[in-house]
Design a protein around this motif. Structure first.
Motif, PDB file in Angstrom:
ATOM      1  N   PHE A  27       0.827  -1.198   0.000  1.00 49.98           N
ATOM      2  CA  PHE A  27       0.000   0.000   0.000  1.00 49.98           C
ATOM      3  C   PHE A  27       0.869   1.259   0.000  1.00 49.98           C
ATOM      4  CE2 PHE A  27      -2.412   3.178   2.620  1.00 49.98           C
ATOM      5  CZ  PHE A  27      -3.263   3.574   1.603  1.00 49.98           C
ATOM      6  N   CYS A  28       1.897   1.273   0.831  1.00 42.60           N
ATOM      7  CA  CYS A  28       2.817   2.422   0.844  1.00 42.60           C
ATOM      8  C   CYS A  28       3.493   2.590  -0.515  1.00 42.60           C
ATOM      9  CB  CYS A  28       3.848   2.253   1.948  1.00 42.60           C
ATOM     10  SG  CYS A  28       3.174   2.384   3.620  1.00 42.60           S
ATOM     11  N   ASP A  29       3.899   1.474  -1.127  1.00 42.88           N
ATOM     12  CA  ASP A  29       4.507   1.526  -2.461  1.00 42.88           C
ATOM     13  C   ASP A  29       3.513   2.106  -3.468  1.00 42.88           C
ATOM     14  OD1 ASP A  29       6.760   0.303  -1.375  1.00 42.88           O
ATOM     15  OD2 ASP A  29       6.282  -1.686  -2.199  1.00 42.88           O
ATOM     16  N   TRP A  30       2.246   1.668  -3.385  1.00 47.13           N
ATOM     17  CA  TRP A  30       1.206   2.144  -4.301  1.00 47.13           C
ATOM     18  C   TRP A  30       0.988   3.651  -4.137  1.00 47.13           C
ATOM     19  CZ3 TRP A  30      -3.650   4.295  -3.265  1.00 47.13           C
ATOM     20  CH2 TRP A  30      -4.485   4.442  -4.372  1.00 47.13           C
ATOM     21  N   LEU A  31       0.900   4.120  -2.894  1.00 44.81           N
ATOM     22  CA  LEU A  31       0.740   5.557  -2.657  1.00 44.81           C
ATOM     23  C   LEU A  31       1.850   6.344  -3.320  1.00 44.81           C
ATOM     24  CD1 LEU A  31      -0.203   5.603   1.147  1.00 44.81           C
ATOM     25  CD2 LEU A  31      -1.712   6.269  -0.748  1.00 44.81           C
ATOM     26  N   GLU A  32       3.083   5.859  -3.180  1.00 40.10           N
ATOM     27  CA  GLU A  32       4.229   6.550  -3.762  1.00 40.10           C
ATOM     28  C   GLU A  32       4.210   6.463  -5.282  1.00 40.10           C
ATOM     29  OE1 GLU A  32       7.584   4.892  -1.643  1.00 40.10           O
ATOM     30  OE2 GLU A  32       6.921   5.802   0.244  1.00 40.10           O
ATOM     31  N   LYS A  33       3.871   5.300  -5.827  1.00 41.68           N
ATOM     32  CA  LYS A  33       3.797   5.126  -7.283  1.00 41.68           C
ATOM     33  C   LYS A  33       2.750   6.058  -7.888  1.00 41.68           C
ATOM     34  CE  LYS A  33       2.358   1.736 -10.753  1.00 41.68           C
ATOM     35  NZ  LYS A  33       1.069   2.337 -11.051  1.00 41.68           N
ATOM     36  N   GLU A  34       1.609   6.169  -7.214  1.00 40.85           N
ATOM     37  CA  GLU A  34       0.516   7.019  -7.703  1.00 40.85           C
ATOM     38  C   GLU A  34       0.728   8.500  -7.365  1.00 40.85           C
ATOM     39  OE1 GLU A  34      -2.094   6.049  -9.657  1.00 40.85           O
ATOM     40  OE2 GLU A  34      -1.059   4.105  -9.720  1.00 40.85           O
ATOM     41  N   LYS A  35       1.807   8.774  -6.632  1.00 41.15           N
ATOM     42  CA  LYS A  35       2.132  10.147  -6.226  1.00 41.15           C
ATOM     43  C   LYS A  35       0.976  10.800  -5.453  1.00 41.15           C
ATOM     44  CE  LYS A  35       5.487  11.007  -9.931  1.00 41.15           C
ATOM     45  NZ  LYS A  35       5.828   9.662 -10.179  1.00 41.15           N
ATOM     46  N   GLY A 149     -11.671   9.360  -5.239  1.00 40.21           N
ATOM     47  CA  GLY A 149     -10.862   8.689  -4.229  1.00 40.21           C
ATOM     48  C   GLY A 149     -10.830   7.183  -4.449  1.00 40.21           C
ATOM     49  N   TYR A 150     -10.034   6.508  -3.638  1.00 38.48           N
ATOM     50  CA  TYR A 150      -9.763   5.075  -3.820  1.00 38.48           C
ATOM     51  C   TYR A 150     -10.187   4.260  -2.604  1.00 38.48           C
ATOM     52  CZ  TYR A 150      -6.698   6.693  -7.571  1.00 38.48           C
ATOM     53  OH  TYR A 150      -6.189   7.301  -8.701  1.00 38.48           O
ATOM     54  N   LEU A 151     -10.649   3.033  -2.887  1.00 39.50           N
ATOM     55  CA  LEU A 151     -10.894   2.025  -1.866  1.00 39.50           C
ATOM     56  C   LEU A 151     -10.095   0.797  -2.260  1.00 39.50           C
ATOM     57  CD1 LEU A 151     -14.002   3.472  -2.415  1.00 39.50           C
ATOM     58  CD2 LEU A 151     -14.237   2.352  -0.218  1.00 39.50           C
ATOM     59  N   LEU A 152      -9.329   0.256  -1.315  1.00 35.18           N
ATOM     60  CA  LEU A 152      -8.442  -0.868  -1.616  1.00 35.18           C
ATOM     61  C   LEU A 152      -8.741  -2.061  -0.722  1.00 35.18           C
ATOM     62  CD1 LEU A 152      -6.629   1.962  -1.945  1.00 35.18           C
ATOM     63  CD2 LEU A 152      -4.945   0.295  -2.661  1.00 35.18           C
ATOM     64  N   PHE A 153      -8.579  -3.255  -1.300  1.00 37.54           N
ATOM     65  CA  PHE A 153      -8.815  -4.522  -0.618  1.00 37.54           C
ATOM     66  C   PHE A 153      -7.577  -5.397  -0.805  1.00 37.54           C
ATOM     67  CE2 PHE A 153     -12.632  -2.659  -2.335  1.00 37.54           C
ATOM     68  CZ  PHE A 153     -13.485  -2.635  -1.248  1.00 37.54           C
ATOM     69  N   TYR A 154      -7.401  -6.354   0.094  1.00 38.52           N
ATOM     70  CA  TYR A 154      -6.213  -7.205   0.093  1.00 38.52           C
ATOM     71  C   TYR A 154      -6.566  -8.622  -0.336  1.00 38.52           C
ATOM     72  CZ  TYR A 154      -2.299  -9.865   2.138  1.00 38.52           C
ATOM     73  OH  TYR A 154      -1.247 -10.718   2.358  1.00 38.52           O
ATOM     74  N   SER A 155      -6.039  -9.033  -1.486  1.00 34.37           N
ATOM     75  CA  SER A 155      -6.360 -10.359  -2.032  1.00 34.37           C
ATOM     76  C   SER A 155      -5.703 -11.500  -1.259  1.00 34.37           C
ATOM     77  CB  SER A 155      -5.963 -10.450  -3.514  1.00 34.37           C
ATOM     78  OG  SER A 155      -4.558 -10.389  -3.655  1.00 34.37           O
ATOM     79  N   GLY A 180      -8.051  -2.028 -10.907  1.00 34.75           N
ATOM     80  CA  GLY A 180      -7.265  -3.221 -11.178  1.00 34.75           C
ATOM     81  C   GLY A 180      -6.462  -3.633  -9.968  1.00 34.75           C
ATOM     82  N   MET A 181      -5.484  -4.467 -10.216  1.00 35.93           N
ATOM     83  CA  MET A 181      -4.637  -4.984  -9.142  1.00 35.93           C
ATOM     84  C   MET A 181      -3.309  -4.233  -9.107  1.00 35.93           C
ATOM     85  SD  MET A 181      -6.332  -7.481  -7.647  1.00 35.93           S
ATOM     86  CE  MET A 181      -5.044  -8.240  -6.648  1.00 35.93           C
ATOM     87  N   TYR A 182      -2.838  -3.999  -7.912  1.00 39.34           N
ATOM     88  CA  TYR A 182      -1.460  -3.567  -7.695  1.00 39.34           C
ATOM     89  C   TYR A 182      -0.867  -4.606  -6.744  1.00 39.34           C
ATOM     90  CZ  TYR A 182       2.732  -1.124  -6.344  1.00 39.34           C
ATOM     91  OH  TYR A 182       4.046  -0.805  -6.116  1.00 39.34           O
ATOM     92  N   GLU A 183      -0.052  -5.487  -7.289  1.00 37.42           N
ATOM     93  CA  GLU A 183       0.495  -6.618  -6.538  1.00 37.42           C
ATOM     94  C   GLU A 183      -0.665  -7.391  -5.909  1.00 37.42           C
ATOM     95  OE1 GLU A 183       4.203  -6.062  -4.523  1.00 37.42           O
ATOM     96  OE2 GLU A 183       4.700  -4.338  -5.775  1.00 37.42           O
TER      97      GLU A 183
END
Length: 191
Positions: A27-35, A149-155, A180-183
């Motif tokens: 999630f932290c990686d995704w936040l940084e990737k998405e700036k 905004g975004y809502l995220l779930f953990y597969s 879609g999926m991020y990791e």
């Protein structure tokens, strides 16, 4: 009988286990990737590591994170973190409680919401005091997510199959679209 039921807690301590549960790091990686910067973030299940709050405080993103934990041990580690690292505590707040007991009137609007542990914690113990269902929690946070905004779930959640059934129904009925999926993270965006 009302007043006799005790709060359903998570009687465990979850430290940083990237090999077993990589969702917070991803999630932290995704936040940084998405700036994503200057965002209000709600994070369900802080873990005793509090990596989301620490990393967002240290990476210059100026994101503000509100976390919830039903683990007394994880909350105690937050208190220690707050005492030792006021620089982190400035933008990271965690409170102890049952997410199924949240009152929407007390929640602000968020740009990002993580519901990584949807369906993991809700049992008949929560029924004893009239707690929300997983779907009601999902609907409440959808309402509390700003447009765009975004809502995220953990597969990788042990309850992902149950959560995915709720998410599939929610996707059809709510103003959201699958990004879609991020990791291991399933990402939705509110329209």
């Amino acid at each position: 009988m009302a007043g006799e039921a005790k709060l359903h807690i998570w009687d465990a301590y979850w430290d940083l286990r990237v090999d077993e549960c990589p969702c917070d790091v991803q999630f932290c990686d995704w936040l940084e990737k998405e700036k994503i910067t200057n965002a209000a973030i709600f994070h369900f299940g802080t873990g005793g590591h509090h990596i989301v709050g620490i990393r967002t405080a240290e990476n210059g993103s100026n994101n503000a994170v509100m976390g919830i934990t039903a683990s007394p041990q994880e909350y105690e580690t937050f208190v220690q973190l707050a005492i030792e690292r006021p620089d982190v505590e400035k933008t990271y707040k965690t409170f102890f409680g049952d997410i199924y007991q949240l009152d929407a009137r007390l929640l602000p609007q968020f740009e990002v919401v993580t519901l990584f542990h949807l369906c993991e914690f809700r049992t008949e113990k929560n029924d004893a005091y009239g707690a929300l269902t997983d779907r009601q929690v999902l609907d409440m946070f959808t309402q509390k997510t700003k447009s765009g905004g975004y809502l995220l779930f953990y597969s990788g959640s042990f309850a992902y199959d149950a959560a995915l059934r709720i998410v599939a129904e929610w996707e059809k009925e709510s103003p959201v679209e699958k990004v879609g999926m991020y990791e291991t993270l399933l990402v939705y965006r509110k329209k």
